[in-house]
Scaffold this motif. Structure first.
Motif, PDB file in Angstrom:
ATOM      1  N   SER A 129       0.817  -1.319   0.080  1.00 46.21           N
ATOM      2  CA  SER A 129      -0.154   0.173   0.142  1.00 46.21           C
ATOM      3  C   SER A 129       0.835   1.293  -0.062  1.00 46.21           C
ATOM      4  O   SER A 129       1.874   1.275   0.607  1.00 46.21           O
ATOM      5  N   ILE A 264     -10.120  -2.179  -0.691  1.00 40.52           N
ATOM      6  CA  ILE A 264      -9.936  -1.394   0.719  1.00 40.52           C
ATOM      7  C   ILE A 264      -9.169  -2.111   1.569  1.00 40.52           C
ATOM      8  O   ILE A 264      -9.229  -3.453   1.803  1.00 40.52           O
ATOM      9  N   ARG A 265      -8.075  -1.196   2.295  1.00 36.63           N
ATOM     10  CA  ARG A 265      -7.366  -1.987   3.479  1.00 36.63           C
ATOM     11  C   ARG A 265      -7.906  -1.116   4.699  1.00 36.63           C
ATOM     12  O   ARG A 265      -7.566   0.248   4.761  1.00 36.63           O
ATOM     13  N   MET A 307      -9.188   3.530   8.028  1.00 38.44           N
ATOM     14  CA  MET A 307      -8.734   3.409   6.425  1.00 38.44           C
ATOM     15  C   MET A 307      -8.153   4.525   5.573  1.00 38.44           C
ATOM     16  O   MET A 307      -8.211   5.834   6.455  1.00 38.44           O
ATOM     17  N   LYS A 308      -7.902   4.649   4.557  1.00 38.83           N
ATOM     18  CA  LYS A 308      -7.355   5.738   3.832  1.00 38.83           C
ATOM     19  C   LYS A 308      -8.511   6.433   3.513  1.00 38.83           C
ATOM     20  O   LYS A 308      -9.775   6.159   3.190  1.00 38.83           O
ATOM     21  N   TYR A 310     -10.431   8.710   0.709  1.00 37.44           N
ATOM     22  CA  TYR A 310     -10.705   8.710  -0.817  1.00 37.44           C
ATOM     23  C   TYR A 310     -11.561   9.954  -1.207  1.00 37.44           C
ATOM     24  O   TYR A 310     -12.360  10.244  -0.292  1.00 37.44           O
ATOM     25  N   SER A 313     -16.669   8.635  -4.151  1.00 40.09           N
ATOM     26  CA  SER A 313     -17.299   7.378  -4.418  1.00 40.09           C
ATOM     27  C   SER A 313     -17.213   7.381  -5.994  1.00 40.09           C
ATOM     28  O   SER A 313     -17.459   8.301  -6.414  1.00 40.09           O
ATOM     29  N   ASN A 356     -20.536   1.763  -3.074  1.00 44.55           N
ATOM     30  CA  ASN A 356     -19.285   1.043  -2.185  1.00 44.55           C
ATOM     31  C   ASN A 356     -18.063   0.855  -3.065  1.00 44.55           C
ATOM     32  O   ASN A 356     -17.425  -0.171  -2.693  1.00 44.55           O
ATOM     33  N   LEU A 358     -14.879   3.266  -3.785  1.00 48.67           N
ATOM     34  CA  LEU A 358     -14.266   4.426  -3.706  1.00 48.67           C
ATOM     35  C   LEU A 358     -13.093   4.624  -4.768  1.00 48.67           C
ATOM     36  O   LEU A 358     -12.621   3.680  -5.540  1.00 48.67           O
ATOM     37  N   VAL A 370     -11.421   1.152  -5.770  1.00 49.57           N
ATOM     38  CA  VAL A 370     -11.071  -0.035  -4.441  1.00 49.57           C
ATOM     39  C   VAL A 370     -12.587  -0.283  -4.118  1.00 49.57           C
ATOM     40  O   VAL A 370     -13.611   0.655  -3.928  1.00 49.57           O
ATOM     41  N   THR A 372     -15.186  -1.439  -1.244  1.00 48.84           N
ATOM     42  CA  THR A 372     -15.240  -1.196   0.209  1.00 48.84           C
ATOM     43  C   THR A 372     -16.467  -1.696   0.826  1.00 48.84           C
ATOM     44  O   THR A 372     -17.494  -2.168   0.184  1.00 48.84           O
ATOM     45  N   ASP A 373     -16.405  -1.746   1.993  1.00 47.55           N
ATOM     46  CA  ASP A 373     -17.862  -1.904   2.778  1.00 47.55           C
ATOM     47  C   ASP A 373     -18.305  -3.463   2.772  1.00 47.55           C
ATOM     48  O   ASP A 373     -19.015  -3.918   1.880  1.00 47.55           O
TER      49      ASP A 373
END
Length: 577
Positions: A129, A264-265, A307-308, A310, A313, A356, A358, A370, A372-373
């Motif tokens: 990352s 997502i991380r 998280m990061k 962004y 969306s 969902n 980003l 990415v 996410t959710d």
């Protein structure tokens, strides 16, 4: 019967007998061995081509060329030992037929070896990352929380920064960041977008889950919301909580997925008392605990994810920007790469939609997406993308509008199982309409339902979508999952469309050897560009590395077959001049 006719029949007989009697048995054994390797889960596959025939076919396996030579020699000897000319011709032609497929088998072996060698090279370097790992941040007090940047059905998201990171005013308060609210068409409120100043001051985002029925103990919260921890970093939990039993919704420990550029991380996950954050009283008063709102229904503690941050969306980005034709194809490809990564690790997202996903930008201005959710995901380690559906109370997932046909039409019953292995890929096909500037056909604007729609009812994409990409989208939206390509095959089709046009144009006259040569050229180009630095962090470079890291000969051949068939069908529909 003429000699020419006898030779042609012998060639056909030799090819058919060998393929039916030897290759068919070999393919069954190869499939069994491949399944055993998948179940065993080895950490590394050898780069050498594997023997694909069982032991009883050792003679054929070790010396197919020798077999052809002996058959041809025996036919030649019989010329002088007697026998009818027709039988001698058929016998000789049988040997020639076996010899003709030797080159094809050898090309396949070389292509398999090439794919395995390339895959081994690119799997040595794991995805890292761009955000530096945190060495702190296991408490809410470690962060400065800014304005709200998003809100869903089960959580609110706020911009955040470490305590020492944000610039301070003279009075000691964090620097204010202006976020503009804009009005969209027909008076609809559009979610505010983050300015560059905001991202610079608040590089992180904190997601606060809403806790209604999990209680206020740490163990109960982690168990109830364990699916949100699927994309977490190995060090996301505090050392004291690493051994918590995360039972999940089905009583088993959920999977954790490894890092991927299109997933997502989550860097930190911890529980804390629910604070009164900006906009809480107006945006979500009912989920606050009674100590903050007397009529609130929430519990005192909940789960926080770091998280990061962004800037957009996917839905927000498509409302205000018009990406180029190539960028749209690259965006669809990124979603397929992310879905393929999840499927290979036994995770089905089950709530894939443009809200969902980003988005940020690389140094060339290309959108990087990415997924996410993961609150609705299927990630149980013992289910393997299959969910027993024995009761109507079993949760099929979120977002019924983008639920794949095999999921939406499933009827609960004894021994009924829902297979999610291609459900997320179907959702990517539906979201692709939005990426190419068209209304999603499964939302109310068009009115198709995944339970009852027919494939011929799908709207035709705008001409800005390349023909090959339109083919991929239509294949992804096939009703039957057995006729629908997997996310990996669909991603390979887009890879070939974007960077392999030359090999596709020559495929009518070129075989697997030409494909292997093209793969070697692609590998050299990617390695020369470098895997680090500004060039290595671009979206296209990441996609090319993922393609080479996940090479499988059969999946690549299937993708190429889909593309060539689609092109031939398209050519057949064009009337001749």
């Amino acid at each position: 019967m003429s000699v020419k006719h006898a030779i042609s029949r012998g060639l056909e007989l030799g090819r058919s007998i060998f393929q039916l009697g030897v290759l068919k048995a070999g393919s069954r054994v190869a499939a069994k061995l491949r399944a055993d390797r998948v179940r065993a889960g080895p950490a590394f596959r050898t780069a050498q081509p594997q023997a694909f025939l069982p032991l009883r076919y050792r003679y054929y396996r070790t010396s197919l060329r020798g077999l052809a030579a002996q058959l041809q020699w025996a036919g030649f000897v019989r010329r002088f030992a007697g026998g009818s000319p027709r039988n001698r011709a058929v016998f000789l032609a049988f040997g020639l037929g076996v010899g003709l497929i030797e080159k094809q088998i050898e090309d396949d072996r070389l292509s398999l070896a090439t794919c395995n060698e390339i895959k081994a090279v690119f799997r040595k370097k794991k995805f890292q990352s761009p955000l530096k790992p945190l060495a702190y941040g296991y408490k809410l007090e470690d962060y400065i929380v800014g304005n709200q940047i998003g809100k869903g059905s089960n959580a609110a998201v706020y911009e955040a920064a470490p305590q020492f990171f944000c610039s301070k005013k003279s009075d000691g308060e964090p620097a204010a960041v202006q976020i503009r609210d804009s009005e969209g068409e027909e008076g609809n409120r559009v979610m505010p977008s983050l300015s560059c100043c905001s991202l610079r001051n608040f590089p992180l985002a904190i997601k606060m889950l809403w806790n209604f029925g999990a209680g206020s103990s740490n163990e109960a919260i982690f168990r109830s919301m364990s699916h949100e921890l699927v994309p977490t970093d190995p060090l996301a939990l505090a050392p004291a909580k690493q051994q918590l039993t995360l039972d999940g919704n089905f009583g088993v420990v959920p999977r954790r997925v490894s890092a991927h550029p299109n997933v997502i991380r989550v860097y930190r996950a911890f529980t804390a008392d629910v604070p009164l954050l900006p906009g809480a009283q107006d945006e979500y008063p009912d989920v606050l605990p009674a100590r903050l709102n007397p009529s609130g229904l929430g519990n005192n503690r909940t789960l926080f994810l770091v998280m990061k941050n962004y800037p957009f969306s996917l839905r927000q980005y498509l409302q205000v920007c018009t990406p180029s034709r190539k960028q749209r194809s690259v965006m669809v490809l990124q979603l397929l790469e992310g879905v393929d990564h999840l499927c290979k690790q036994g995770v089905a997202h089950r709530d894939l939609k443009s809200d969902n996903v980003l988005l940020e930008f690389d140094s060339d201005g290309c959108p990087r997406l990415v997924i996410t959710d993961f609150g609705c995901c299927l990630a149980e380690s013992e289910q393997s993308l299959q969910l027993p559906f024995n009761s109507q109370w079993v949760d099929r997932g979120g977002n019924a509008s983008l639920m794949a046909p095999e999921v939406a039409s499933a009827v609960p019953g004894r021994r009924v199982v829902i297979d999610y292995s291609k459900a997320d890929a179907w959702a990517v096909g539906a979201i692709s309409y939005e990426i190419f500037g068209e209304p999603n056909p499964f939302y109310h604007a068009v009115g198709l339902h995944s339970i009852s729609y027919q494939e011929k009812q799908l709207p035709i994409l705008h001409s800005s979508a390349p023909a090959d990409v339109q083919l991929v989208i239509r294949l992804l939206l096939r009703r039957s999952p057995t006729k629908r390509p997997s996310a990996r095959v669909a991603a390979n089709m887009l890879h070939l469309t974007l960077w392999g046009q030359r090999i596709l144009d020559k495929q009518g006259n070129a075989g697997m050897r030409k494909l292997a040569e093209w793969l070697l050229c692609q590998s050299a180009v990617v390695l020369l560009k470098g895997c680090s630095g500004p060039a290595g962090n671009r979206v296209e470079a990441e996609l090319q590395r993922n393609f080479l890291r996940n090479l499988e000969l059969e999946e690549l051949r299937t993708a190429m077959g889909f593309l060539i068939y689609g092109r031939n069908q398209h050519t057949a529909r064009i009337p001749s001049a």
